[in-house]
Motif scaffolding. Structure first.
Motif, PDB file in Angstrom:
ATOM      1  N   ALA A  21      63.345  53.266  85.590  1.00 29.33           N
ATOM      2  CA  ALA A  21      64.322  53.904  86.486  1.00 29.33           C
ATOM      3  C   ALA A  21      64.172  55.420  86.472  1.00 29.33           C
ATOM      4  CB  ALA A  21      65.737  53.490  86.107  1.00 29.33           C
ATOM      5  N   GLN A  22      63.999  56.003  85.308  1.00 30.09           N
ATOM      6  CA  GLN A  22      63.876  57.459  85.222  1.00 30.09           C
ATOM      7  C   GLN A  22      62.598  57.945  85.905  1.00 30.09           C
ATOM      8  OE1 GLN A  22      67.327  58.091  84.268  1.00 30.09           O
ATOM      9  NE2 GLN A  22      66.200  59.932  83.794  1.00 30.09           N
ATOM     10  N   ILE A  23      61.505  57.216  85.739  1.00 28.19           N
ATOM     11  CA  ILE A  23      60.252  57.602  86.393  1.00 28.19           C
ATOM     12  C   ILE A  23      60.396  57.490  87.911  1.00 28.19           C
ATOM     13  CG2 ILE A  23      57.842  56.900  86.742  1.00 28.19           C
ATOM     14  CD1 ILE A  23      57.863  56.194  83.668  1.00 28.19           C
ATOM     15  N   PHE A  28      61.043  59.730  93.353  1.00 29.69           N
ATOM     16  CA  PHE A  28      61.801  59.781  94.604  1.00 29.69           C
ATOM     17  C   PHE A  28      62.345  61.188  94.865  1.00 29.69           C
ATOM     18  CE2 PHE A  28      62.948  55.017  94.100  1.00 29.69           C
ATOM     19  CZ  PHE A  28      61.725  54.657  94.646  1.00 29.69           C
ATOM     20  N   ASP A  29      62.846  61.822  93.820  1.00 31.38           N
ATOM     21  CA  ASP A  29      63.380  63.174  93.961  1.00 31.38           C
ATOM     22  C   ASP A  29      62.259  64.153  94.306  1.00 31.38           C
ATOM     23  OD1 ASP A  29      65.761  65.040  93.539  1.00 31.38           O
ATOM     24  OD2 ASP A  29      64.262  65.926  92.194  1.00 31.38           O
ATOM     25  N   GLY A  46      71.244  59.968  90.787  1.00 31.02           N
ATOM     26  CA  GLY A  46      70.034  59.765  91.561  1.00 31.02           C
ATOM     27  C   GLY A  46      69.655  58.299  91.725  1.00 31.02           C
ATOM     28  N   MET A  47      68.556  58.091  92.446  1.00 29.95           N
ATOM     29  CA  MET A  47      68.066  56.754  92.806  1.00 29.95           C
ATOM     30  C   MET A  47      66.824  56.417  92.022  1.00 29.95           C
ATOM     31  SD  MET A  47      68.003  54.021  94.648  1.00 29.95           S
ATOM     32  CE  MET A  47      68.591  53.821  96.302  1.00 29.95           C
ATOM     33  N   ALA A 132      70.280  49.238  93.268  1.00 29.40           N
ATOM     34  CA  ALA A 132      68.832  49.358  93.050  1.00 29.40           C
ATOM     35  C   ALA A 132      68.510  49.381  91.558  1.00 29.40           C
ATOM     36  CB  ALA A 132      68.307  50.624  93.730  1.00 29.40           C
ATOM     37  N   GLY A 133      69.300  50.104  90.771  1.00 28.72           N
ATOM     38  CA  GLY A 133      69.085  50.134  89.328  1.00 28.72           C
ATOM     39  C   GLY A 133      69.301  48.770  88.704  1.00 28.72           C
ATOM     40  N   ALA A 134      70.345  48.068  89.154  1.00 33.59           N
ATOM     41  CA  ALA A 134      70.626  46.725  88.634  1.00 33.59           C
ATOM     42  C   ALA A 134      69.477  45.772  88.950  1.00 33.59           C
ATOM     43  CB  ALA A 134      71.938  46.197  89.219  1.00 33.59           C
ATOM     44  N   ALA A 135      68.986  45.819  90.187  1.00 28.92           N
ATOM     45  CA  ALA A 135      67.877  44.944  90.586  1.00 28.92           C
ATOM     46  C   ALA A 135      66.623  45.250  89.774  1.00 28.92           C
ATOM     47  CB  ALA A 135      67.607  45.093  92.077  1.00 28.92           C
ATOM     48  N   LEU A 136      66.339  46.530  89.566  1.00 28.20           N
ATOM     49  CA  LEU A 136      65.180  46.929  88.759  1.00 28.20           C
ATOM     50  C   LEU A 136      65.314  46.409  87.330  1.00 28.20           C
ATOM     51  CD1 LEU A 136      62.541  48.547  88.411  1.00 28.20           C
ATOM     52  CD2 LEU A 136      63.984  50.547  87.909  1.00 28.20           C
ATOM     53  N   GLY A 137      66.488  46.587  86.737  1.00 27.46           N
ATOM     54  CA  GLY A 137      66.707  46.120  85.365  1.00 27.46           C
ATOM     55  C   GLY A 137      66.565  44.618  85.241  1.00 27.46           C
ATOM     56  N   ILE A 138      67.136  43.883  86.183  1.00 27.52           N
ATOM     57  CA  ILE A 138      67.030  42.417  86.160  1.00 27.52           C
ATOM     58  C   ILE A 138      65.576  41.993  86.309  1.00 27.52           C
ATOM     59  CG2 ILE A 138      67.626  40.308  87.414  1.00 27.52           C
ATOM     60  CD1 ILE A 138      70.377  41.689  88.002  1.00 27.52           C
TER      61      ILE A 138
END
Length: 146
Positions: A21-23, A28-29, A46-47, A132-138
Motif C-alpha cells: 500500500a505504501q509503495i 500514485f502520488d 492517500g490512495m 482499495a486498501g482493504a481489497a489490496l490487503g485481502i
C-alpha cells in the motif's frame, strides 16, 4: 523468541500488505504530482489506505490459518472495522480541519511567529481509498503462502 517472531506468517502478511500500500501510494502520488516524495512512502493518507490494507491483510491471513470460527479472526475483523471506520471518519475530519486551519494561519504571513508550521493535512481517507486498501490487503492475505 526472536525466531518465533520472524516465523510468524500472519505478521509477514500484514507487513507485506502495508508495504504494498505504501509503495502504491508513493507511485500514485508521484504520477499525480509529477514528482516523487519520500514522505509518501511512510506518511498517512492517500490512495490506497495502508491502515486498511494492513488490518485486512492481517484478518485474511488469520482466516486462512486459524479459520473463520477462530476468536483471533473475530478480534481481527472487529479491529479492522474500527480502523477503517476511523480512517474515513475522525482522521479524515481532522485532516479537513487542518486544511482550514492552515488556510487561516497562513492567510496573513505578517502575524506568523518563527515557530509556527503547517499542520499535517494528510490524515484520513476517502471511502474509495479505504476500499482499495482493504481489497489490496485481502488480496495479499489470500495469495501469500501460509
Amino acid at each position: 523468541m526472536f525466531s518465533d517472531l520472524l516465523a510468524n506468517r500472519v505478521l509477514w502478511i500484514a507487513v507485506a500488505a502495508w508495504a504494498a500500500a505504501q509503495i502504491l501510494k508513493a507511485l500514485f502520488d508521484g504520477i499525480r504530482r509529477k514528482g516523487f516524495s519520500i514522505e509518501r512512502l511512510f506518511g498517512a493518507g492517500g490512495m490506497p489506505s495502508s491502515h486498511s490494507s494492513t488490518v485486512c491483510g492481517l484478518t485474511a491471513g488469520i482466516a486462512r490459518i486459524y479459520g473463520l470460527d477462530s476468536p483471533l479472526f473475530t478480534l481481527s475483523l472487529v479491529v479492522a472495522c474500527i480502523v477503517m471506520y476511523d480512517a474515513t471518519g475522525v482522521r479524515r475530519a481532522a485532516g479537513e480541519h487542518a486544511k482550514l486551519l492552515n488556510q487561516l494561519l497562513f492567510s496573513d504571513p505578517e502575524k506568523l511567529t518563527p515557530s509556527q508550521k503547517a499542520l499535517k493535512e494528510f490524515l484520513g481517507h476517502t471511502p474509495l481509498e479505504v476500499l482499495a486498501g482493504a481489497a489490496l490487503g485481502i488480496l495479499i492475505g489470500c495469495i501469500m503462502p501460509v
